[in-house]
Each structure stands twice: as structure tokens, then as C-alpha cells.
Design an enzyme around this catalytic site. Structure first.
Site, PDB file in Angstrom:
ATOM      1  N   GLU A  33       7.577 -22.329   8.077  1.00  0.00           N
ATOM      2  CA  GLU A  33       8.009 -21.189   8.809  1.00  0.00           C
ATOM      3  C   GLU A  33       8.904 -21.500  10.410  1.00  0.00           C
ATOM      4  O   GLU A  33       9.278 -20.740  11.305  1.00  0.00           O
ATOM      5  CB  GLU A  33       6.576 -20.666   9.670  1.00  0.00           C
ATOM      6  CG  GLU A  33       5.784 -21.819  10.166  1.00  0.00           C
ATOM      7  CD  GLU A  33       4.563 -21.436  11.154  1.00  0.00           C
ATOM      8  OE1 GLU A  33       4.578 -21.259  11.868  1.00  0.00           O
ATOM      9  OE2 GLU A  33       3.411 -20.778   9.723  1.00  0.00           O
ATOM     10  N   GLU A  80       0.932  -1.204   0.240  1.00  0.00           N
ATOM     11  CA  GLU A  80       0.366  -0.354  -0.264  1.00  0.00           C
ATOM     12  C   GLU A  80       0.612   1.087  -0.048  1.00  0.00           C
ATOM     13  O   GLU A  80       0.209   2.145  -0.207  1.00  0.00           O
ATOM     14  CB  GLU A  80      -1.545   0.402   1.273  1.00  0.00           C
ATOM     15  CG  GLU A  80      -1.810  -0.777   1.283  1.00  0.00           C
ATOM     16  CD  GLU A  80      -2.899  -0.629   0.217  1.00  0.00           C
ATOM     17  OE1 GLU A  80      -3.051   0.928  -0.341  1.00  0.00           O
ATOM     18  OE2 GLU A  80      -4.135  -1.524  -0.449  1.00  0.00           O
TER      19      GLU A  80
END
Length: 306
Positions: A121, A90
Site C-alpha cells: 500500500e 457480487e
């Protein structure tokens, strides 16, 4: 870590606990279910409020890094990683910055944004490899995001960044988490057990998103990316944003729409330059020079030319 050890570790996490207020959630109507979730969500802003001093410390470090040519790097797995990617994506349209200035890294790479990548992960080295791949340096800031506060991908990356002498920030939703102990700045909004046990995309994810909003928005404001509360570095890349650019110029200068549009066209839709030219009467080249002189801070450029 063995399966038994992992079960034991998770059982001690606040974010993995069972919420006594939602034990009967499977018996409720749809309205009652969403009311329960809404009641839990109300706890999030209060948890963040307690962390504002730490968030402000991180903002100062990020802004300083930006001013020195450094970058902000988000790192996380699963929901945490996706939120970092979202916030990073953004920044270019909102603040007119390069897509290399704020980067979101997720365990497992871009494919993991849409579909979970098993085991990614759990690696202590994968995060380090991802940082090396973008030439991470001591000039950058890394924010490790993990609701649990114990994700190996993030732990490895934070340790590596510390070794380089970079600024490290931890964002977790459990108190005294491993990543909080590793990072120089720890942000730990403890939102409590989730409405659905262990589903940290709920309150924890909401808290993380709100904190990330603050980190980028406040740091961009600190480096001159706003005038008053207007997004003056917005890039007019579509019809909606062209209209928004004109509206911002009108709001900042109280000029007529025709003048706002014509000035924007003359500046190739540079909102900052358009506002400065209208408020001061400077021509395009002088406006550019004055804005450069003030390091892009529009308010300073306006005040010094009136």
C-alpha cells in the site's frame, strides 16, 4: 515519509483518535463490550446521510460510464481493498453483468485478499501499474477507497486516472483527506474514532461497505437492472437462484407458479424476458426485440406493449 512524520500524520486523523466512550472497554463483560460497539455502529448511517448528495453524483457518473461501455474500478489496500473486491464480486450474480464491468483491485494483488502483503500500500506506482494492467481508460470510473484518505497506492492511481481524463471518486472516513482533494467527487462519511483505537475495519469499514452497496446498486438501477424493486437480471446459477427467479416472475406478474417455471425454461431462465412475455403476451423473439428497443429497461418495454 519518515516514521516520525507518519506518526504525526496519523495522530491528526479522526479515524485514528481514541474514543472517550470506550476507554474502559477492557474492563467490561462480553455483553457490555458488544453494546459499546453497537452504540458506535449507530453513528454510521447518520454519517453516510450527510454524504448522500456526493454519493448520488458518483452514481450518475458510474451509470453514464456503464451506458457508454465503461467500467467501475475499486481500488484500496487492506480492509478497504477487500471491501471493493467483495462488492465487485457480487455484481455478476446479482445484476447479470460481466465480471469485467465492476473490478476490485487490492494493493498486493489477489494474495492480499487473504493475507496482508507488507509494503504494497506504500507504493505510489503500484496502483498505476494495476490500472495499466486492465487497460484502464478515460471511459472508466475509479473509486479510491481508504479510511485514512492517505494511502499511497490509492493516491497514485487517482492521479493517473485524472491524467487520463477519467472520472475519479474518493471514499474516506476523514475530513479533507488527500484523496478527497485529488478526486473529482469526494465521499467522506466521518464516523469518528473507532471503539478499538485505529481499527478501521469497524465503523469505517462498515461505512465504506454501505457506500459501495449504494454505488453499485443505484447505478445498476439507473441502467435498467431492476423492475420495480425486483432483481430482474439475476442469473439463476444454482438451485436457490432458480427458485428466486421463479419467485421474482410470480411477484412481478402475479401468475401461477407453473406458468412462471415453464416460461423461465422457455427463455433459458431469463427473468426479464419471462416477465415481459407473461405481462404482454409477446412471444420470445418479439419480447427480445422489444427489450432491446428499450435498452433493457423492462418497465418501458411493458408499458409500450400493453
Amino acid at each position: 515519509m519518515s516514521n516520525d512524520a507518519l506518526i504525526s500524520a496519523l495522530s491528526h486523523l479522526v479515524s485514528e483518535g481514541r474514543n472517550p466512550d470506550t476507554m474502559d472497554i477492557d474492563l467490561l463483560t462480553s455483553l457490555e463490550v458488544v453494546e459499546k460497539i453497537n452504540q458506535q455502529d449507530k453513528q454510521v448511517p447518520l454519517a453516510i446521510e450527510a454524504e448522500l448528495p456526493q454519493i448520488a453524483k458518483a452514481v450518475d457518473k458510474i451509470a453514464q460510464a456503464f451506458q457508454n461501455g465503461g467500467r467501475l474500478i475499486y481500488m484500496g489496500a487492506g480492509t478497504s481493498g477487500r471491501l471493493g473486491v467483495l462488492d465487485a464480486s457480487e455484481c455478476p450474480p446479482t445484476f447479470g453483468v460481466s465480471d469485467k464491468m465492476v473490478i476490485g483491485l487490492i494493493a498486493g494483488g489477489p494474495e492480499a485478499i487473504l493475507k496482508a502483503k507488507e509494503g504494497a500500500e506504500d507504493s505510489l506506482t503500484l496502483g498505476i501499474e494495476d490500472l495499466k494492467a486492465i487497460q484502464f481508460s478515460e471511459n472508466d470510473v475509479v473509486v479510491g477507497i481508504a479510511a485514512s484518505g492517505r494511502t499511497p497506492y490509492v493516491i497514485g492511481a487517482l492521479n493517473y486516472a485524472n491524467q487520463l481524463g477519467a472520472v475519479t471518486v474518493a471514499l474516506s472516513c476523514n475530513p479533507d483527506s488527500p484523496i478527497a482533494e485529488i478526486a473529482q467527487i469526494a465521499i467522506s462519511p466521518v464516523v469518528g474514532p473507532e471503539a478499538l483505537t485505529g481499527s478501521t475495519r469497524l465503523k469505517s469499514g462498515t461505512a465504506q461497505k454501505l457506500v459501495l452497496n449504494m454505488l453499485t446498486t443505484a447505478s445498476m438501477i439507473r441502467i435498467g437492472k431492476s423492475y420495480q424493486n425486483l432483481m430482474v437480471d439475476v442469473k439463476a446459477t444454482n438451485e436457490k437462484l432458480v427458485a428466486r427467479a421463479a419467485r421474482i416472475v410470480i411477484q412481478a406478474t402475479e401468475c401461477e407458479k407453473a406458468l412462471a417455471v415453464s416460461t423461465l425454461k422457455a427463455t433459458d431462465y431469463d427473468v426479464k424476458l419471462s416477465i415481459l412475455m407473461i405481462l404482454t403476451g409477446l412471444d420470445l423473439e418479439l419480447a427480445k426485440a422489444q427489450l432491446d428497443k428499450q435498452n433493457g429497461f423492462l418497465r418501458k418495454a411493458v408499458e409500450n406493449n400493453q
